[in-house]
Scaffold this motif. Structure first.
Motif, short mmCIF file in Angstrom:
data_model
loop_
_atom_site.label_atom_id
_atom_site.label_comp_id
_atom_site.label_asym_id
_atom_site.label_seq_id
_atom_site.Cartn_x
_atom_site.Cartn_y
_atom_site.Cartn_z
N ALA A 15 0.82 -0.77 -0.10
CA ALA A 15 -0.24 -0.12 -0.01
C ALA A 15 0.79 1.25 -0.07
O ALA A 15 1.98 1.01 0.61
N PRO A 16 0.20 2.05 -0.52
CA PRO A 16 1.36 3.55 -0.24
C PRO A 16 1.72 3.50 0.60
O PRO A 16 1.04 3.91 2.16
N LEU A 17 2.69 4.79 1.06
CA LEU A 17 3.34 5.16 1.99
C LEU A 17 2.42 5.98 2.38
O LEU A 17 2.02 6.95 1.62
N GLU A 18 2.17 6.58 4.00
CA GLU A 18 0.65 7.93 4.30
C GLU A 18 2.60 8.35 4.28
O GLU A 18 3.75 8.93 4.49
N LEU A 19 1.56 9.96 3.93
CA LEU A 19 2.17 11.44 3.97
C LEU A 19 0.77 12.21 4.58
O LEU A 19 0.04 12.56 3.74
N ASP A 20 1.63 12.96 5.36
CA ASP A 20 1.05 14.29 6.14
C ASP A 20 1.53 15.66 5.64
O ASP A 20 1.66 15.91 5.87
N LEU A 21 -0.02 15.53 4.83
CA LEU A 21 0.24 16.78 4.25
C LEU A 21 0.01 18.35 5.32
O LEU A 21 -0.10 19.55 4.41
N ARG A 22 -0.77 18.11 5.94
CA ARG A 22 -1.45 18.93 6.91
C ARG A 22 0.09 19.17 7.75
O ARG A 22 -0.66 20.29 8.71
N GLN A 125 5.05 22.29 -2.32
CA GLN A 125 4.02 22.21 -3.69
C GLN A 125 2.31 21.31 -2.18
O GLN A 125 1.28 21.63 -2.53
N LEU A 126 2.99 20.24 -1.89
CA LEU A 126 2.06 19.11 -1.23
C LEU A 126 1.47 19.89 -0.71
O LEU A 126 0.19 20.09 -0.01
N ALA A 127 2.18 20.66 0.89
CA ALA A 127 1.00 21.24 1.94
C ALA A 127 0.06 22.56 1.43
O ALA A 127 -0.35 22.39 1.73
N LEU A 128 0.47 23.19 0.82
CA LEU A 128 0.13 24.25 -0.30
C LEU A 128 -1.46 23.79 -0.78
O LEU A 128 -2.42 24.15 -1.22
#
Length: 382
Positions: A15-22, A125-128
């Motif tokens: 499964a894709p690794l999780e990213l916390d964008l916030r 970019q991802l945070a925005l």
């Protein structure tokens, strides 16, 4: 009987690794860097980014190989493109190098491959993308593969060929490292092979031959005596350069070489195209056999565009020229003014000491938030 294990680079997680964008954008940078993505192995990182972005209902997603385009569709009269590449150059081989993977923190400085080039920019970019649900302009976020290798493999180039309508915009920002200063446009680049030919002979009877390596001395003299120009383009001073980058010739230690080849790289200001650059180099070496092997046009800074001018004002620093070639040139070819702007020092890119500070990533995010109508920029983080 045991099967042969697959190379680590060929294994995709279940499964894709999780990213916390916030969360904190600097911590997100570290997370992105820990997902090793040397050119050709961008898949796991692209999977993780796609998975995270699909949870954002205000974005429309498109994936092409390991390139991802995410767009707001709010109907604003102006659209801005924010672009960044996912891949890095290979990991350092020097024992004890800090610019590797996994990353390390030393105080508030983040060390590791991609710190400056350019996972800090991708994290911004991802945070925005996650937090700007109602920007004052429509925004297209582009994450692409294969930037650090030959241009024919570029994920951005592939998108330009297959889906140019997804890349349309009024202004583009490439989040390459610029120390938090807007760098407009970029120089063009071209490469040439300048050749000499001689007559092979046994080195014990050198007078029977003609030494092609010796005949290359005038080529090197032309290069050593060359005075590169600094050219003003739309108010920015672009410094050119012309250099030998490789030389080859000879077949054995006891043979007079009958062939020599000097590879020359010309970095030219964006006031000229590839054809004009070629004409200049061919004139310099008109007495020699010469061919052009590669060429890519530069990009004018385009700072007169209203969106560019307002962005420069939001950053609050005097813009500079970009001396190296970047993908802003691809946007320029589509008629889209483009600049470079990102966290970190470009001089650290690809080094064994690659690093970026937490503050630099925060400041980059804050400037873009301010410009795109998000929360006020504080310079202290997001």
């Amino acid at each position: 009987m045991h099967s042969k294990p697959s190379p680590a680079s060929a294994i995709r997680p279940a499964a894709p690794l999780e990213l916390d964008l916030r969360g904190d954008v600097a911590d997100l940078t570290a997370r992105l860097m820990d997902i090793e993505s040397v050119s050709g192995n961008e898949g796991p990182l692209a999977d993780a980014i796609e998975s995270a972005l699909r949870n954002l209902p205000h974005l429309v997603l498109h994936r092409d190989g390991d390139a991802i385009v995410a767009r707001t569709m709010l109907g604003h009269p102006e659209r801005v493109v924010l672009a960044g590449h996912l891949d890095t150059v290979p990991l350092p081989t020097t024992p004890g190098a800090r610019g590797t993977v996994p990353v390390s923190w030393e105080g508030e400085t983040l060390y590791g491959r991609g710190a400056t080039d350019m996972k800090g920019g991708v994290a911004v970019q991802l945070a925005l993308a996650a937090t700007l649900e109602n920007p004052n302009r429509d925004v297209t976020f582009i994450f692409y593969d294969h930037e650090e290798v030959e241009g024919s493999k570029s994920g951005l180039g592939r998108l330009f060929r297959s889906s140019p309508e997804l890349l349309a915009g009024d202004f583009a920002i490439l989040l390459e490292p610029t120390h938090g200063t807007v760098e407009g446009g970029c120089n063009g680049t071209s490469r040439y092979k300048v050749r000499t030919r001689g007559v092979a002979a046994h080195s014990a009877r050198a007078w029977m031959g003609e030494n092609a390596i010796h005949a290359a001395a005038p080529i090197l003299r032309i290069l050593a005596d060359y005075s590169p120009k600094t050219v003003d383009v739309d108010g920015l001073a672009y410094r050119e350069s012309l250099n030998a980058v490789r030389i080859s010739g000879g077949i054995a230690g006891n043979v007079i070489p009958d062939y020599c080849e000097v590879e020359v790289n010309y970095r030219f200001a964006p006031d000229k195209d590839v054809a004009a650059a070629e004409a200049h180099v061919f004139e310099l070496f008109k007495d020699f056999e010469i061919i052009r092997t590669d060429g890519a046009p530069g990009a004018r800074p385009g700072l007169q565009h209203p969106a560019a001018a307002s962005f420069v004002a939001a950053v609050g620093r005097e813009p500079k020229p970009k001396f190296g070639w970047t993908d802003v040139a691809r946007f320029s070819e589509l008629g889209i003014p483009a600049v470079n702007f990102g966290p970190g020092d470009a001089l650290l890119a690809h080094s064994d000491d690659e690093h970026v500070t937490r503050a630099a990533i925060h400041e980059c995010l804050a400037a873009l938030e301010l410009w795109l109508g998000g929360k006020p920029a504080t310079g202290e983080g997001s």
